[in-house]
Design a protein around this motif. Structure first.
Motif, PDB file in Angstrom:
ATOM      1  N   UNK A 582       0.837  -0.992  -0.154  1.00 47.27           N
ATOM      2  CA  UNK A 582      -0.178  -0.248   0.075  1.00 47.27           C
ATOM      3  C   UNK A 582       0.921   1.514   0.000  1.00 47.27           C
ATOM      4  N   UNK A 583       1.869   1.295   0.715  1.00 43.87           N
ATOM      5  CA  UNK A 583       2.830   2.344   0.854  1.00 43.87           C
ATOM      6  C   UNK A 583       3.583   2.594  -0.711  1.00 43.87           C
ATOM      7  N   UNK A 584       3.944   1.473  -1.204  1.00 43.20           N
ATOM      8  CA  UNK A 584       4.722   1.660  -2.529  1.00 43.20           C
ATOM      9  C   UNK A 584       3.539   2.347  -3.633  1.00 43.20           C
ATOM     10  N   UNK A 585       2.212   1.967  -3.590  1.00 44.24           N
ATOM     11  CA  UNK A 585       1.399   2.398  -4.341  1.00 44.24           C
ATOM     12  C   UNK A 585       1.288   3.949  -4.085  1.00 44.24           C
ATOM     13  N   UNK A 586       1.205   4.362  -2.898  1.00 44.50           N
ATOM     14  CA  UNK A 586       0.746   5.649  -2.499  1.00 44.50           C
ATOM     15  C   UNK A 586       2.091   6.588  -2.480  1.00 44.50           C
ATOM     16  N   UNK A 587       3.156   6.046  -2.510  1.00 41.34           N
ATOM     17  CA  UNK A 587       4.598   6.809  -2.945  1.00 41.34           C
ATOM     18  C   UNK A 587       4.537   7.201  -4.151  1.00 41.34           C
ATOM     19  N   UNK A 588       4.167   6.190  -5.091  1.00 41.00           N
ATOM     20  CA  UNK A 588       4.144   6.473  -6.682  1.00 41.00           C
ATOM     21  C   UNK A 588       3.123   7.481  -6.880  1.00 41.00           C
ATOM     22  N   UNK A 594      -0.987  12.169  -7.906  1.00 46.13           N
ATOM     23  CA  UNK A 594      -2.140  11.690  -7.750  1.00 46.13           C
ATOM     24  C   UNK A 594      -2.798  11.456  -6.421  1.00 46.13           C
ATOM     25  N   UNK A 595      -4.292  11.229  -6.530  1.00 45.22           N
ATOM     26  CA  UNK A 595      -4.781  10.901  -5.288  1.00 45.22           C
ATOM     27  C   UNK A 595      -4.380   9.456  -4.568  1.00 45.22           C
ATOM     28  N   UNK A 596      -4.127   9.723  -3.316  1.00 50.62           N
ATOM     29  CA  UNK A 596      -3.547   8.585  -2.599  1.00 50.62           C
ATOM     30  C   UNK A 596      -4.836   7.642  -2.116  1.00 50.62           C
ATOM     31  N   UNK A 597      -4.574   6.378  -2.142  1.00 52.62           N
ATOM     32  CA  UNK A 597      -5.611   5.291  -1.918  1.00 52.62           C
ATOM     33  C   UNK A 597      -5.444   4.447  -0.530  1.00 52.62           C
ATOM     34  N   UNK A 598      -6.493   4.152   0.139  1.00 48.27           N
ATOM     35  CA  UNK A 598      -6.611   3.094   1.167  1.00 48.27           C
ATOM     36  C   UNK A 598      -7.416   1.997   0.617  1.00 48.27           C
ATOM     37  N   UNK A 599      -6.559   0.920   0.268  1.00 48.67           N
ATOM     38  CA  UNK A 599      -6.943  -0.310  -0.236  1.00 48.67           C
ATOM     39  C   UNK A 599      -8.098  -1.238   0.259  1.00 48.67           C
ATOM     40  N   UNK A 640      13.134   8.522  -1.942  1.00 47.23           N
ATOM     41  CA  UNK A 640      12.396   9.810  -2.095  1.00 47.23           C
ATOM     42  C   UNK A 640      11.895  10.268  -0.925  1.00 47.23           C
ATOM     43  N   UNK A 641      12.774  10.898   0.104  1.00 41.65           N
ATOM     44  CA  UNK A 641      12.601  11.287   1.483  1.00 41.65           C
ATOM     45  C   UNK A 641      11.062  11.812   1.710  1.00 41.65           C
ATOM     46  N   UNK A 642      10.672  12.891   0.773  1.00 38.37           N
ATOM     47  CA  UNK A 642       9.349  13.398   0.691  1.00 38.37           C
ATOM     48  C   UNK A 642       8.143  12.733   0.592  1.00 38.37           C
ATOM     49  N   UNK A 643       8.331  11.812  -0.518  1.00 41.48           N
ATOM     50  CA  UNK A 643       7.301  10.883  -0.534  1.00 41.48           C
ATOM     51  C   UNK A 643       7.062   9.739   0.363  1.00 41.48           C
ATOM     52  N   UNK A 644       8.043   9.108   0.814  1.00 40.95           N
ATOM     53  CA  UNK A 644       8.118   8.241   1.903  1.00 40.95           C
ATOM     54  C   UNK A 644       7.561   8.791   3.134  1.00 40.95           C
ATOM     55  N   UNK A 645       7.800   9.860   3.565  1.00 44.11           N
ATOM     56  CA  UNK A 645       7.299  10.551   4.670  1.00 44.11           C
ATOM     57  C   UNK A 645       5.897  10.873   4.444  1.00 44.11           C
ATOM     58  N   UNK A 646       5.668  11.438   3.480  1.00 48.87           N
ATOM     59  CA  UNK A 646       3.894  11.791   3.306  1.00 48.87           C
ATOM     60  C   UNK A 646       3.145  10.839   3.132  1.00 48.87           C
ATOM     61  N   UNK A 647       3.531   9.616   2.366  1.00 48.76           N
ATOM     62  CA  UNK A 647       2.777   8.547   2.099  1.00 48.76           C
ATOM     63  C   UNK A 647       2.545   7.737   3.365  1.00 48.76           C
ATOM     64  N   UNK A 648       3.724   7.549   4.335  1.00 47.28           N
ATOM     65  CA  UNK A 648       3.367   7.004   5.554  1.00 47.28           C
ATOM     66  C   UNK A 648       2.424   7.885   6.320  1.00 47.28           C
ATOM     67  N   UNK A 649       2.884   8.975   6.383  1.00 44.42           N
ATOM     68  CA  UNK A 649       1.762   9.759   7.364  1.00 44.42           C
ATOM     69  C   UNK A 649       0.333   9.810   6.828  1.00 44.42           C
ATOM     70  N   UNK A 650       0.202   9.775   5.539  1.00 44.88           N
ATOM     71  CA  UNK A 650      -1.211   9.726   5.010  1.00 44.88           C
ATOM     72  C   UNK A 650      -1.780   8.473   5.219  1.00 44.88           C
ATOM     73  N   UNK A 651      -1.118   7.600   5.198  1.00 43.41           N
ATOM     74  CA  UNK A 651      -1.935   5.983   5.227  1.00 43.41           C
ATOM     75  C   UNK A 651      -2.294   6.007   6.667  1.00 43.41           C
TER      76      UNK A 651
END
Length: 883
Positions: A582-588, A594-599, A640-651
Motif C-alpha cells: 500500500x505504501x509503495x502504491x501511495x509513494x508512486x 495523484x490521489x492517495x488510496x486506502x485499499x 524519495x524522502x518526501x514521498x516516503x514520509x508523506x505517504x507514511x503519514x497519509x496512510x
C-alpha cells in the motif's frame, strides 16, 4: 585529518603473543589529575628473540624497572607503545605511569565522572591506564590495590574477591582485590567514589551464597529493585537453561551517568550506563524496564560466554556478542512474551542492521579488517551475529544446541578462542557437518531468498523452489546454509500435514504440520505430497533466517495469513507486506501528483487484526503499526524522502479516520486508570496496544484531548511519555505547555530529562530542525554526556526525517558541525552519530550533493579521530588507507 592515514588491521595478519604474563599487580594511587599507576608483571617469553612491545597511549612514563634495575633510558617510547630490548626468558617488569582521569573526556581507560572514578577497557582502553599487552588473547591473574582519600572515595572496587582493606595515614584507605580467574585486560575494572549500595544474595544450584551488590549515587537508591530482581532471574535462568553457575563469591554492578556503552561485563564488577539500572514506575517506561532486564541478563551471561571463554582477537567479537545477544533474547522471551520479543528483534534487525548491510559500512559478522576497533561494535556483529547463532539452534534443536554449548565450555573454559572453535563444538557434539556455516561469518550483506511454488492438482503435489542470492555478489557468492521453517495452510486457514516425497525427505527436518527446509545450494526444490487442494505457504516462520524474502503473495493470501496463521511472526509479517504494498502504491501516487488510496485489502486486514480479542494485545499493537520509515526507504534504490514520509503519514491518518470508532473503543477499554503499575507481560501488552491506538487517534485533531488527558493523569512513565510523544508531533497550542510542564517536573532527573530531549529531537513538528538547534544551546545539554548526545544528535540524524533531510541541507550541515565538535571530546560517540550520513548515495541528487558536502566538511577537520575518519572515508568511497 592528520597527514598520516590510520593503519588498517587485518585478520590474516594475526600472530600469537610472543610473551605470557603469569600475573600482574596493579597499584593505583587515585588523584583527579595525577593518578599514579604501578604495574608489576611477571613475564615469560614464548618467542626466542622478539623485543618486548607494550601498548600505551596518553601515559606519562615515570619509571621502568627490569628485575629491579631502572632501564627507562634504554626504552623506546612513542605515542602508542613502549619497547624494551631484552633477551631474558623470564623476568619481573615494574612500570610506573601517571594519568589524568579528570581530563579523560573520551571515557576510555580510567576516567572521573560526577566525582567518581570509573574504567572502560573494552576494546582497547586498558592501554590508557598502563603499558600492557592490550589484546584479548593474553590472559593473566590480576591483583589490584587501590589507595585513595577516604572522604572522596568511600568505596574502592575492582574485579574478583576483596582480600584486604584498611586505613592509612592522612585520612586515606586502601583495598586489595584478587581475581582467581585468568582474564584479558579488557575485562579489568576499577570503581571508586562515594556510592551507596543495595544488597541481596543468590543461592546457587551448588548451594553457595553469592553476595549481590548494586552501587549507585545515594539519590538513586530507590530505583534499584528491578535491576536486582533482573539479576537474580538471570542467574536462575542460566542455571536452568544452560547449566551455567556463577563462580565468584560476589557479583557487583555499578551505575554511572557518563558511559559510552550500555554496560560492560568486567569480571565480577559490571559497570553500567545508569539508563540500564535505574527504574521506578514514575521515571521509567515498559521499554526501560525490559531494557534493564535484558542488559542485566546480557552482562551476567557474559560471565561464561565472553569471560570464562573469551575471544582470541577482536575479529572474533561476534563469538561473545552474537552468542550472548542470542542468550539475552531467549531470556527476555521466557520472562515476557516469546512472540512479541521475536517480532521486536526482527524489527530492530530490519530497521538498523539491514541498512548497514546495504551501505558502505557493510561488513560480515566476522570483519576481516578494521582501522578503529570501536567501530565494529555494530548491529551486524551483535544482532546479525545473534541471528547466526539462532541458525545453529534451528538446525540442531534445543537439545542439540545445548550439547554443543556443553562441549564448547568443556573444551575451551579459560581460553581465548575463535568462531571456528564454536562451530566445531556444535558440529562435533551432534555428529554433523556445519562447515557451510562459515559463509555466514565472512560474507557481508543480507541474502535474498526467492521462493516460487507450483501446485499439481493431478498428482496432488506442491513444489517449493528456493533460490538464494546476494545483491551485487555474483561470482564471489558462496551459497549459505539456510533453514527455512514452513507450513502449508488451506484456504480455510487450517494447517496441513506435511509429507515430503522421497527426494526431498533427506533435505527436510521435522514432521507433522511444520517443517524446516534445509537449503544448501543456490537453487533447490522441495516437494510435498498428498496435498488435495492448492495451499498457501507460510514461509520463514519465526523468521528462521536473516534474509529478504521474495514471494508473490496475493492480497487475499496475505489477509488470510495475517488473520489466521498460527505463527505470530508470519501474522505480523503478512500485514507488514500488505502495508508495504500500500505504501509503495501511495509513494508512486505522491510522486505523480495523484490521489492517495486506502485499499480494501488493508482495511480488511486492519479490521480483522484490531477486532481479534483472542490475540495477544502486544501482538495486535505490533501488527497494526506500519513499517518504520527507515525500513520503507530500504525498499527503494533511490529514497524519495518526501514521498516516503508523506505517504507514511497519509496512510496512518487514513487508517485513523476510517477506524476512528474502533480505535477509540479499544483505547477506552484499555485505558483503565487507578491501578498500581506492574511490570507484567499482560499489563505491558495492554499499555502497548492502548498507546498504539492513541498514536493513530492523535493524528485526528478532534482527538487531541485524549493525549492531553492521558498526559496529565501522570499514572506511569509509559503512558505519560506515549501521550507526550504524540503531543510533541502536533502543532496544537498546548504542545509547548505540556513539554514545559514535563521539563519543570523532571529537570533534576537526568535520565528522565533525556526522554524530554529525545521527544523533541524526534518530533515531526514542522519546525523540528529549529527546535533541535535550540536544544543544543539548552543549559541542560552537554557534549560530554553520551546519553544526552545520543538523545539529541543521535535521534535527530537517525529518525527526524523532516529536520535532518531538509531540502536546503541545513540539517546535514548542522549535524556535521556538531560531530566535529564532539569528536574532539569523545571520538567513540562521535563515530556513532556519523551513521546517518553513510547512506548519502541512496538519496536524490540534490540531497546527495549536500550530504557529500557535509561528509567532506567532517573529513577536512584537522583534528579528526581515526574512529570518525574510518566511517567518513569509507562512506565517501576513499581508499587511500595505509595497509
Amino acid at each position: 585529518m592528520t597527514s598520516e592515514s590510520p593503519i588498517v588491521h587485518y585478520l590474516k595478519d594475526y600472530q600469537a603473543p610472543q610473551f605470557e604474563i603469569r600475573s600482574v599487580l596493579l597499584e593505583f594511587d587515585l588523584h583527579p589529575t595525577k593518578t599514579q599507576v604501578i604495574n608489576t608483571m611477571q613475564i615469560q617469553r614464548v618467542s626466542t628473540n622478539e623485543d618486548l612491545v607494550l601498548a600505551g597511549e596518553e601515559l606519562e612514563l615515570v619509571s621502568v624497572l627490569l628485575n629491579g634495575q631502572e632501564v627507562i633510558e634504554q626504552c623506546v617510547v612513542d605515542a602508542e607503545s613502549l619497547t624494551i630490548m631484552t633477551g631474558l626468558s623470564e623476568f619481573e617488569l615494574i612500570i610506573k605511569t601517571i594519568i589524568s582521569p579528570e581530563k579523560n573526556t573520551a571515557l576510555e581507560g580510567l576516567y572521573r565522572t560526577s566525582g567518581n572514578y570509573c574504567t572502560q577497557c573494552e576494546a582497547e582502553g586498558f592501554r590508557k591506564i598502563t603499558y600492557f599487552f592490550d589484546r584479548p588473547d593474553v590472559l593473566t591473574l590480576f591483583t589490584t590495590k587501590i589507595v585513595a582519600d577516604k572522604a572522596d572515595n568511600a568505596v574502592l572496587l575492582s574485579n574478583g574477591n576483596l582480600i584486604e582493606s584498611g586505613d592509612i595515614d592522612g585520612n586515606r584507605h586502601y583495598a586489595v582485590w584478587q581475581d582467581p580467574y585468568k582474564k584479558p585486560c579488557y575485562l579489568f575494572a576499577l570503581v571508586a567514589g562515594n556510592l551507596e549500595c543495595v544488597e541481596d544474595q543468590f543461592i546457587t544450584a551448588e548451594k553457595r551464597s553469592v553476595a549481590l551488590k548494586i552501587y549507585v549515587e545515594e539519590r538513586n537508591l530507590d530505583k534499584c529493585e528491578h535491576a536486582m530482581e533482573s539479576l537474580k532471574k538471570s542467574m536462575l535462568w542460566d542455571e536452568a537453561r544452560f547449566g551455567l553457575i556463577y563462580d565468584l563469591d560476589i557479583y557487583m554492578i555499578v551505575a554511572v551517568d557518563d558511559f559510552n556503552m550500555g554496560a560492560m561485563e568486567n569480571k565480577g564488577l559490571n559497570v553500567f550506563n545508569s539508563k540500564f539500572v535505574l527504574a521506578k514506575p514514575d521515571t521509567a517506561t515498559d521499554v526501560d524496564y525490559e531494557g534493564i532486564e535484558a542488559v542485566i541478563g546480557h552482562e551476567y551471561f557474559h560471565n561464561w560466554t565472553g569471560n570464562r571463554v573469551t575471544c582470541r582477537d577482536w575479529f572474533q567479537l561476534t563469538l561473545k556478542e552474537g552468542l550472548t545477544v542470542f542468550r539475552d533474547q531467549e531470556f527476555t522471551a521466557d520472562m515476557l512474551s516469546p512472540a512479541v520479543k521475536r517480532i521486536e528483534d526482527v524489527k530492530r534487525l530490519r530497521s538498523n542492521q539491514f541498512p548497514e548491510d546495504a551501505g558502505p559500512m557493510a561488513h560480515p559478522i566476522q570483519p576481516q579488517s578494521y582501522i578503529e576497533m570501536n567501530n565494529f561494535y555494530t548491529v551486524t556483529v551483535y544482532e546479525k551475529g545473534a541471528e547466526v547463532v539462532r541458525l545453529y539452534h534451528t538446525l540442531l534443536g534445543e537439545v542439540g544446541f545445548r550439547k554443543g554449548m556443553d562441549l564448547y565450555f568443556l573444551r575451551h573454559d579459560g581460553q581465548a578462542v575463535t568462531v571456528v572453535d564454536f562451530r566445531n563444538a556444535m558440529a562435533d557434539a551432534n555428529g554433523v557437518d556445519l562447515s557451510q556455516m562459515h559463509a555466514w561469518y565472512v560474507q557481508a550483506g543480507t541474502p535474498t531468498l526467492k521462493v516460487e511454488t507450483l501446485y499439481d492438482a493431478l498428482s496432488q503435489t506442491f513444489q517449493i523452489k528456493c533460490h538464494q542470492y546476494l545483491e551485487g555478489a555474483i561470482e564471489d557468492f558462496k551459497p549459505l546454509l539456510i533453514p527455512i521453517k514452513i507450513a502449508l495452510i488451506s484456504e480455510q486457514g487450517e494447517l496441513l500435514e506435511l509429507i515430503p516425497d522421497v527426494d526431498s525427505a533427506t533435505k527436510i527436518m521435522g514432521e507433522g504440520k511444520e517443517a524446516v527446509l534445509r537449503l544448501t545450494q543456490q537453487t533447490e526444490t522441495f516437494t510435498f505430497t498428498s496435498i488435495v487442494a492448492k495451499p498457501i505457504p507460510s514461509l520463514l516462520r519465526g523468521f528462521s533466517a536473516p534474509v529478504h524474502l521474495e514471494y508473490d503473495y496475493s492480497d487475499s493470501e496475505l489477509s488470510l495469513l495475517a488473520s489466521t496463521d498460527s505463527d505470530s511472526f508470519v501474522r505480523w509479517e503478512s500485514f507488514q507486506v500488505l502495508a508495504l504494498k500500500a505504501l509503495k502504491v501511495n509513494i508512486e501516487c505522491y510522486e505523480k501528483g495523484q490521489k492517495l488510496v486506502l485499499s480494501s485489502a488493508m482495511k480488511q486486514a486492519f479490521s480483522g487484526i484490531l477486532q481479534d480479542h483472542s490475540a495477544d494485545a502486544g501482538l495486535i499493537s505490533l501488527t497494526i503499526t506500519l513499517p518504520d520509515i527507515t525500513y520503507i526507504g530500504e525498499q527503494f534504490e533511490e529514497i524519495n524522502v518526501d514521498a516516503v514520509y508523506h505517504a507514511h503519514k497519509w496512510l496512518r491518518t487514513a487508517l485513523a479516520e476510517h477506524f476512528e470508532a474502533d480505535l477509540l473503543a479499544v483505547y477506552k477499554r484499555l485505558n483503565q486508570s487507578g491501578g498500581a503499575y506492574r511490570y507484567h507481560k499482560d499489563d505491558i501488552a495492554s499499555r502497548k496496544l492502548k498507546n498504539a491506538c492513541l498514536r493513530y487517534l492523535m493524528l485526528l485533531p478532534q482527538q487531541f484531548v485524549l493525549g492531553k488527558e492521558q498526559y496529565y493523569q501522570q499514572e506511569n512513565m509509559t503512558d505519560v511519555l506515549a501521550a507526550l510523544e504524540t503531543i510533541s508531533h502536533s502543532s496544537h497550542a498546548d504542545r509547548v505547555s505540556c513539554l514545559e510542564h514535563f521539563y519543570q517536573h523532571w529537570k533534576n532527573d537526568s535520565l528522565v530529562l533525556d526522554k524530554w530531549f529525545t521527544l523533541q529531537a524526534a518530533s515531526h513538528h514542522i519546525h523540528a530542525f529549529e527546535h533541535v538547534q535550540e536544544l543544543v544551546k539548552h543549559a541542560d545539554f552537554t557534549l560530554t554526556n553520551p546519553n544526552r548526545v545520543r538523545s539529541v544528535l543521535g535521534v535527530f540524524g537517525r529518525v527526524n526525517v523532516l529536520g535532518f533531510h531538509r531540502k536546503d541541507g541545513l540539517g546535514y550541515q548542522f549535524l556535521a558541525e556538531q560531530i566535529i565538535q564532539l569528536d574532539k571530546l569523545n571520538p567513540q560517540v562521535a563515530a556513532r552519530i556519523v551513521a546517518p550520513f553513510t547512506h548519502w548515495q541512496r538519496y536524490d541528487e540534490s540531497r546527495r550533493k549536500k550530504m557529500h558536502s557535509a561528509l567532506t566538511l567532517i573529513l577536512a577537520s584537522s583534528t579528526l579521530s581515526k574512529d570518525v575518519y574510518e566511517i567518513v572515508s569509507k562512506s565517501l568511497g576513499q581508499s587511500a588507507l595505509q595497509g
